[in-house]
Design a protein around this motif. Structure first.
Motif, PDB file in Angstrom:
ATOM      1  N   GLY A 198       0.700  -1.243  -0.008  1.00 51.46           N
ATOM      2  CA  GLY A 198       0.200   0.105   0.046  1.00 51.46           C
ATOM      3  C   GLY A 198       0.870   1.220  -0.009  1.00 51.46           C
ATOM      4  O   GLY A 198       2.171   1.194  -0.373  1.00 51.46           O
TER       5      GLY A 198
ATOM      6  N   MET B 170      -3.581   3.769   1.302  1.00 54.33           N
ATOM      7  CA  MET B 170      -3.837   2.812   0.526  1.00 54.33           C
ATOM      8  C   MET B 170      -3.210   1.321   1.315  1.00 54.33           C
ATOM      9  O   MET B 170      -2.243   1.402   1.576  1.00 54.33           O
ATOM     10  CB  MET B 170      -3.213   2.805  -1.130  1.00 54.33           C
ATOM     11  CG  MET B 170      -3.411   1.553  -1.674  1.00 54.33           C
ATOM     12  SD  MET B 170      -2.668   1.305  -3.632  1.00 54.33           S
ATOM     13  CE  MET B 170      -3.342   2.805  -4.038  1.00 54.33           C
TER      14      MET B 170
ATOM     15  N   SER C 278      -8.317  -1.307   0.474  1.00 57.02           N
ATOM     16  CA  SER C 278      -8.885   0.131  -0.098  1.00 57.02           C
ATOM     17  C   SER C 278      -7.801   0.969  -0.378  1.00 57.02           C
ATOM     18  O   SER C 278      -6.718   0.907   0.024  1.00 57.02           O
ATOM     19  CB  SER C 278      -9.858   0.363   0.829  1.00 57.02           C
ATOM     20  OG  SER C 278      -9.341   0.981   1.800  1.00 57.02           O
ATOM     21  N   GLY C 279      -8.237   1.799  -1.224  1.00 47.36           N
ATOM     22  CA  GLY C 279      -7.371   2.911  -1.637  1.00 47.36           C
ATOM     23  C   GLY C 279      -7.848   4.050  -2.252  1.00 47.36           C
ATOM     24  O   GLY C 279      -8.706   4.034  -3.213  1.00 47.36           O
TER      25      GLY C 279
END
Length: 250
Positions: free
Chosen positions: A145, A223, A188-189
């Motif tokens: 991320g 992220m 998620s991001g």
């Protein structure tokens, strides 16, 4: 839906024999036993082999890997999965995809062969953190991320077993009673969120919805994604399940 990984190299795909050679090298290192490319497969010790699945994305960094435990009986001894890497060259991108696969899916498969806990962890059929009724091998958990909390989902996955949550949605959909591969990819991001479960390489809608509803972290302004793999060895669990899984390689 987001791909399983990030990409930076958008050149032509590497030839299959080159990809197989890269997989053979990494498996040789991990097992300390020789793998080599012969024809359209990478051949390992004994009955082991790897075949590349059909390219269904056209993406240069996406690799479909069919791990065959018994090359003479591929129909019921093949565990399929895929991974997408990222990098600045096709070689770097594919190498990263293989690394992601080896650290998650591959670790569970190698543990099935080793049976000693050196590659992944075992969960008995009655373990509250396992998959009810099945002996399970839990592959590694990898994450990536951007931002200060980019490891948030990976840490959550390590602390919160997925199998008990996924089992009710999954158990009635299996078409065999041994060697079921379950991949989880979620995170998620920005405005994007992904929660995907694949069973033997095929998207499972109901289990994906269950995963999407779990309280894993959604860091703001960054992220964070995680990937892991569950290998359901046999639905009788315990030592008998381990022996059945070992027998499939013979």
């Amino acid at each position: 839906m987001m791909n399983d990984g990030r990409t930076g190299a958008m050149d032509e795909r590497l030839p299959d024999e080159v990809v197989l050679g890269m997989i053979a090298r990494r498996l040789s290192e991990a097992m300390d036993q020789p793998w080599h490319v012969t024809g359209d497969l990478a051949k390992g010790p004994g009955s082991l082999a790897v075949v590349l699945g059909e390219d269904h994305t056209g993406h240069p960094g996406h690799v479909d890997i069919d791990f065959v435990l018994n090359v003479d009986r591929p129909g019921n001894t093949t565990i399929s999965d895929c991974a997408t890497g990222y990098g600045t060259t096709p070689e770097e991108t594919v190498e990263r995809a293989i690394e992601i696969w080896l650290g998650t899916t591959g670790s569970a498969l190698l543990e099935l062969l080793a049976q000693d806990g050196s590659f992944a962890g075992h969960y008995a059929a009655d373990d509250p953190d396992g998959f009810p009724g099945w002996h399970m091998i839990h592959g590694g958990i990898t994450g990536w991320g951007i931002g200060d909390d980019f490891q948030a989902v990976q840490r959550w996955a390590a602390d919160n077993p997925l199998a008990p949550h996924l089992a009710p949605a999954l158990r009635s959909s299996f078409d065999r009673d041994h060697l079921i591969g379950v991949k989880a990819f979620f995170g998620s991001g920005g405005d994007s969120e992904t929660a995907e479960i694949r069973v033997d390489g095929i998207h499972h809608e109901a289990a994906s919805e269950v995963l999407a509803g779990l309280p894993w972290p959604r860091p703001a302004g960054g992220m964070s994604y995680a990937r892991t793999f569950l290998l359901l060895v046999h639905n009788e669990g315990g030592d008998e399940g381990r022996e059945r899984g070992r027998d499939e390689t013979a």
